[in-house]
Write an enzyme that holds these catalytic residues in place. Structure first.
Site, short mmCIF file in Angstrom:
data_model
loop_
_atom_site.label_atom_id
_atom_site.label_comp_id
_atom_site.label_asym_id
_atom_site.label_seq_id
_atom_site.Cartn_x
_atom_site.Cartn_y
_atom_site.Cartn_z
N CYS A 170 3.39 2.43 -8.39
CA CYS A 170 2.73 1.61 -9.40
C CYS A 170 1.35 1.15 -8.91
CB CYS A 170 3.63 0.46 -9.81
SG CYS A 170 3.24 -0.13 -11.46
N HIS B 97 8.45 3.17 -11.27
CA HIS B 97 9.17 2.63 -10.10
C HIS B 97 10.49 3.37 -9.90
CE1 HIS B 97 6.96 -1.35 -9.81
NE2 HIS B 97 6.57 -0.93 -11.01
N GLU C 24 12.40 3.17 -7.46
CA GLU C 24 13.37 2.35 -6.70
C GLU C 24 14.43 1.72 -7.61
OE1 GLU C 24 10.21 1.64 -7.18
OE2 GLU C 24 9.80 -0.51 -7.37
#
Ligand code: GLN
Length: 552
Positions: free
Chosen positions: A394, A520, A522
């Site tokens: 990001c 993202h 994650e």
């Protein structure tokens, strides 16, 4: 209400488990809830978890990470508490907007209803209106009876003023449903006093007393302890807190949070829970996959060292999902990951060599605002020029774009309009629709979006597919007017949103591993499916380490 109880207990087979916390915060209610849910899921019950947070913010989206750690994002675009990340990583099922509710959200709903005149002239009060809204939301995930078991974690500590409406709602809910459909697990602390060499049960007794004062008798006590709890102490807890002996569950400190399901299984928490809910234990849970994973996590054959550059690094929880994603991806390859937490404000043009010389990979983290941006630019430059595997997430991707523009495209004032509104080269800028947004909370580009990958790119090799869906949380975007200039000089655009044509991924053509993603990844790592981009990043970092060691 009584009528609803009869109706519900006959028509609905869904069971509700509530997890409350006593004595102190940070005992690990989220991990307890996720671990128990995992065991129940592995016994064949369709299980989900939700969290109720007692603060006034509508969601944690506007909170500074120092306040509350990372903000986790669901596919449907909710900005939520980081515990939802644990839930997804443990259960391997997506959560949604409805899985995280705050006091702010509850009051917002009630006040809006009041403004619409829906309370018919009544005085709107905490009891019954706020508690009714809490109870409505306790059940919300079960609209289509999709779950056998719904676990609800009540944030905060029992006895806090702000938790009271939740505890009262829980008392009523339990009354409405009956104990066979609604179980209360209370997490407490049994501290060890070194000076006298004893485990102390008084804090637990007091915290249970506080629950009893609110009309709730907990069914199961999970006791966090740094020492094994002997039978005499368990008996004392059981007797003074009115629970059966097998409902006093020991919860020792674990080497890794992923070991907690095993510890709780050894204590039969899942069996006792099911028995109390009148459910059969069904099959023994098959924990072989988890066992294998934890064993890899605890017995790595080698280590890989990653620098994580961010501006909230003092609080590791600010980057929780990134750290867990790195750990999970490393374990898959029987590696451990050592994270060097680098404060972006500490990085200068002069000290990059000293900071990054020993690391095998550099990750530039997401973030907002100008503080630390220059340090992040130096970090990217070092990774690019020294062929060190790099991953920017990001803001990390946006920084990679700015660095390339300044140092390769020779646009020295290139910037994001987030940091310099008047930059002559706005390589990162705000989308038109974002410019019209005045309100801060919940207005970013949030949640899951499709992304089409360029064939034979690094990301294509990593994912082994050409279309993926990933989660976003940002306002600014790559300015595609500059696309051709970047491509000509070697920064290629390898991921695009198929509907809007927004650039979601950049890579460097002549670099062993250099990726920046606007999204993202994650948020989509789970224990059972480590994320392809973290896997390829860890692999590249390890390859880099090996080549350094072999002197090539
Ligand atoms: N501040 C940047 C934006 O809003 C990046 C956000 C992030 O890293 N999550 O676009």
């Amino acid at each position: 209400m009584r009528f609803r109880f009869l109706y519900n207990s006959m028509a609905s087979t869904t069971k509700y488990i509530f997890v409350t916390g006593g004595v102190t915060s940070s005992l690990g209610k989220g991990i307890l809830a996720a671990s128990l849910a995992k065991l129940l899921q592995l016994r064949g019950y369709k299980t989900t978890i939700q969290k109720f947070d007692p603060y006034i913010n509508i969601d944690p989206g506007t909170l500074n990470p120092y306040e509350h750690g990372e903000c986790y994002v669901t596919d449907d675009g909710a900005e939520t508490d980081l515990d939802l990340g644990h839930y997804e990583r443990f259960l391997n099922v997506p959560t949604s907007q409805a899985n995280n509710v705050t006091t702010g959200r509850i009051y917002e709903t009630v006040i809006k209803r009041e403004r619409m005149g829906e309370y018919g002239g009544k005085t709107v009060q905490v009891i019954p209106h706020i508690t009714d809204e809490i109870k409505r939301r306790f059940e919300l995930l079960n609209e289509n009876e999709a779950y056998d078991i719904i676990l609800t974690e009540i944030g905060g500590t029992v006895g806090d003023i702000e938790s009271l409406p939740y505890i009262e709602a829980l008392r009523q809910f339990r009354y409405d449903y009956g104990p066979e459909h609604c179980l209360v697990i209370h997490l407490t602390l049994v501290p060890y006093l070194k000076a006298v060499g004893e485990l102390k049960t008084k804090p637990t007794q007091h915290s249970v007393k506080s629950l009893l004062q609110s009309g709730i008798q907990p069914d199961i006590l999970v006791c966090r302890s740094e020492q094994k709890i002997p039978i005499e102490v368990r008996t004392k807890v059981a007797r003074f807190c009115n629970v059966s002996l097998d409902s006093v569950i020991e919860n020792l400190n674990a080497a890794t949070i992923y070991e907690v399901p095993f510890l709780l299984k050894k204590e039969n928490l899942d069996i006792v829970t099911l028995r109390k809910l009148g459910l059969s234990p069904r099959e023994e849970p098959d924990l072989s996959f988890w066992k294998d994973f934890v064993s890899k996590l605890k017995n790595p054959s080698d280590e890989v060292r990653i620098a994580l550059v961010g501006k909230y690094v003092e609080l590791h929880d600010s980057y929780l999902s990134i750290a867990e994603s790195l750990k999970i991806a490393a374990a898959e390859n029987e590696l451990s990951v050592q994270i060097d937490w680098i404060h972006s404000e500490d990085v200068t043009a002069e000290n990059t060599e000293r900071i990054f010389k020993e690391v095998d990979g550099i990750l530039v983290a997401p973030g907002f605002g100008e503080r630390g941006v220059e340090g992040k630019i130096h970090s990217v430059k070092y990774a690019r020029e020294h062929n060190i595997p790099f991953y920017g997430i990001c803001l990390g991707m946006q920084i990679a774009v700015i660095e390339f523009a300044r140092n390769v495209l020779e646009l020295p004032s290139a910037n994001s309009t987030e940091f310099d509104e008047n930059t002559p080269d706005p390589v990162i800028n705000m989308m038109e629709e974002q410019k019209r947004v005045k309100q801060l909370g919940g207005t970013m580009r949030l949640g899951g979006y499709e992304c089409v990958l360029r064939r034979n790119s690094l990301v294509h090799q990593s994912y082994q597919k050409t279309r993926v869906r990933e989660r976003h949380r940002h306002r600014y975007e790559f300015n595609s007017e500059y696309g051709k200039k970047f491509e000509r000089k070697g920064m290629i655009m390898t991921g695009r949103n198929p509907e809007t044509e927004l650039i979601e991924i950049v890579e460097l053509r002549d670099h062993p591993y250099f990726i920046g993603t606007q999204f993202h990844p994650e948020y989509q790592t789970t224990v059972e499916s480590p994320h392809p981009l973290f896997l390829s990043f860890i692999n590249a970092a390890y390859a880099h380490k090996m080549s350094k060691e072999n002197g090539s």
